[in-house]
Design a protein around this motif. Structure first.
Motif, short mmCIF file in Angstrom:
data_model
loop_
_atom_site.label_atom_id
_atom_site.label_comp_id
_atom_site.label_asym_id
_atom_site.label_seq_id
_atom_site.Cartn_x
_atom_site.Cartn_y
_atom_site.Cartn_z
N TRP A 48 0.83 -1.21 0.00
CA TRP A 48 0.00 0.00 0.00
C TRP A 48 0.86 1.25 0.00
O TRP A 48 0.46 2.29 -0.55
N SER A 49 2.05 1.18 0.57
CA SER A 49 2.97 2.33 0.53
C SER A 49 3.37 2.64 -0.90
O SER A 49 3.38 3.80 -1.32
N PHE A 50 3.70 1.60 -1.68
CA PHE A 50 4.02 1.81 -3.09
C PHE A 50 2.84 2.43 -3.83
O PHE A 50 3.01 3.34 -4.64
N ILE A 51 1.65 1.93 -3.58
CA ILE A 51 0.46 2.45 -4.25
C ILE A 51 0.23 3.91 -3.89
O ILE A 51 -0.03 4.75 -4.77
N LEU A 52 0.33 4.25 -2.61
CA LEU A 52 0.12 5.64 -2.19
C LEU A 52 1.19 6.57 -2.74
O LEU A 52 0.87 7.70 -3.15
N ILE A 53 2.44 6.12 -2.79
CA ILE A 53 3.50 6.93 -3.39
C ILE A 53 3.18 7.18 -4.87
O ILE A 53 3.34 8.30 -5.37
N GLY A 54 2.70 6.16 -5.54
CA GLY A 54 2.32 6.32 -6.95
C GLY A 54 1.21 7.33 -7.14
O GLY A 54 1.26 8.15 -8.07
N ILE A 55 0.23 7.31 -6.27
CA ILE A 55 -0.88 8.27 -6.36
C ILE A 55 -0.39 9.68 -6.08
O ILE A 55 -0.80 10.64 -6.76
N VAL A 56 0.50 9.83 -5.11
CA VAL A 56 1.06 11.16 -4.82
C VAL A 56 1.76 11.71 -6.06
O VAL A 56 1.57 12.88 -6.41
N PHE A 57 2.53 10.89 -6.75
CA PHE A 57 3.24 11.36 -7.94
C PHE A 57 2.30 11.70 -9.08
O PHE A 57 2.63 12.54 -9.92
N VAL A 58 1.13 11.09 -9.13
CA VAL A 58 0.14 11.49 -10.14
C VAL A 58 -0.25 12.95 -9.91
O VAL A 58 -0.31 13.75 -10.84
N PHE A 59 -0.48 13.31 -8.65
CA PHE A 59 -0.91 14.67 -8.34
C PHE A 59 0.24 15.68 -8.30
O PHE A 59 0.02 16.87 -8.48
N VAL A 60 1.46 15.21 -8.12
CA VAL A 60 2.62 16.10 -8.08
C VAL A 60 3.18 16.33 -9.49
O VAL A 60 3.68 17.41 -9.79
N SER A 61 3.11 15.33 -10.33
CA SER A 61 3.77 15.41 -11.63
C SER A 61 2.81 15.33 -12.82
O SER A 61 2.77 16.24 -13.64
N LEU A 62 2.07 14.25 -12.92
CA LEU A 62 1.26 14.05 -14.13
C LEU A 62 0.16 15.09 -14.31
O LEU A 62 -0.01 15.65 -15.39
N TRP A 63 -0.60 15.33 -13.27
CA TRP A 63 -1.73 16.26 -13.39
C TRP A 63 -1.26 17.69 -13.69
O TRP A 63 -1.77 18.31 -14.63
N PRO A 64 -0.28 18.24 -12.93
CA PRO A 64 0.17 19.60 -13.26
C PRO A 64 0.79 19.70 -14.66
O PRO A 64 0.60 20.71 -15.35
N SER A 65 1.51 18.67 -15.09
CA SER A 65 2.09 18.69 -16.43
C SER A 65 1.00 18.73 -17.49
O SER A 65 1.11 19.46 -18.48
N TYR A 66 -0.04 17.94 -17.28
CA TYR A 66 -1.17 17.92 -18.21
C TYR A 66 -1.87 19.28 -18.25
O TYR A 66 -2.11 19.84 -19.32
N LYS A 67 -2.17 19.82 -17.10
CA LYS A 67 -2.93 21.07 -17.02
C LYS A 67 -2.14 22.29 -17.51
O LYS A 67 -2.70 23.17 -18.13
N LYS A 68 -0.83 22.33 -17.20
CA LYS A 68 -0.08 23.56 -17.41
C LYS A 68 0.88 23.54 -18.59
O LYS A 68 1.30 24.59 -19.05
N VAL A 69 1.23 22.34 -19.09
CA VAL A 69 2.29 22.31 -20.09
C VAL A 69 1.84 21.64 -21.39
O VAL A 69 1.68 22.30 -22.41
N HIS A 70 1.66 20.33 -21.39
CA HIS A 70 1.52 19.62 -22.67
C HIS A 70 0.08 19.29 -23.06
O HIS A 70 -0.18 19.02 -24.22
N HIS A 71 -0.85 19.26 -22.16
CA HIS A 71 -2.27 19.02 -22.41
C HIS A 71 -2.54 17.68 -23.13
O HIS A 71 -3.57 17.52 -23.77
N SER A 72 -1.63 16.74 -23.00
CA SER A 72 -1.82 15.42 -23.58
C SER A 72 -2.38 14.47 -22.52
O SER A 72 -1.83 14.37 -21.42
N SER A 73 -3.44 13.78 -22.88
CA SER A 73 -4.06 12.86 -21.92
C SER A 73 -3.41 11.47 -21.91
O SER A 73 -3.80 10.62 -21.11
N ARG A 74 -2.43 11.24 -22.76
CA ARG A 74 -1.78 9.91 -22.81
C ARG A 74 -1.21 9.47 -21.47
O ARG A 74 -1.48 8.34 -21.03
N PRO A 75 -0.44 10.31 -20.75
CA PRO A 75 0.08 9.86 -19.46
C PRO A 75 -1.04 9.55 -18.45
O PRO A 75 -0.96 8.57 -17.71
#
Length: 128
Positions: A48-75
């Motif tokens: 569960w620690s691995f899963i939670l770390i993965g979810i944190v990185f979605v909100f720290v990296s993938l979501w902001p990158s999508y919203k602010k930079v590349h707007h690609s939904s692939r990731p």
């Protein structure tokens, strides 16, 4: 506002690959009787620690990158599919089911961060 530090994706990619290796290797390692004392590695808290770390990185990296930079939904699509497979792996059918789904899911989460990293690099290169 630009994402200035794509190293979050490198960290997330690495942690996802470590998760995949962990999920694939632990059943094999535990099958050897001399290594049975390593059973703590199969503890739900670690998983569960691995899963939670993965979810944190979605909100720290993938979501902001999508919203602010590349707007690609692939990731985001890859990470959603990856976490979907990890969730399917949590269904307790048998160990092979769990390992296959969890490892596949972790690899997809890692791929999502790789795709995100590549998209961030391509946007950065076009700016110069």
């Amino acid at each position: 506002m630009k994402i200035k530090n794509p190293s979050y994706d490198i960290i997330a990619l690495s942690s996802s690959l470590i998760c995949a290796i962990h999920c694939a290797a632990v059943p094999i390692v535990l099958s050897f009787s001399s290594l049975a004392s390593l059973h703590f590695l199969h503890h739900p808290l670690i998983e569960w620690s691995f899963i939670l770390i993965g979810i944190v990185f979605v909100f720290v990296s993938l979501w902001p990158s999508y919203k602010k930079v590349h707007h690609s939904s692939r990731p985001l699509s890859l990470v959603a599919l990856g976490f979907g497979l990890i969730a399917l792996g949590r269904l307790d059918f048998n160990e092979i089911w769990e390992v296959l789904n969890t490892v596949s899911g972790a690899i997809l989460v890692s791929a999502a961060h790789y795709v995100n990293w590549k998209l961030l690099r391509s946007v950065k290169e076009h700016e110069h």
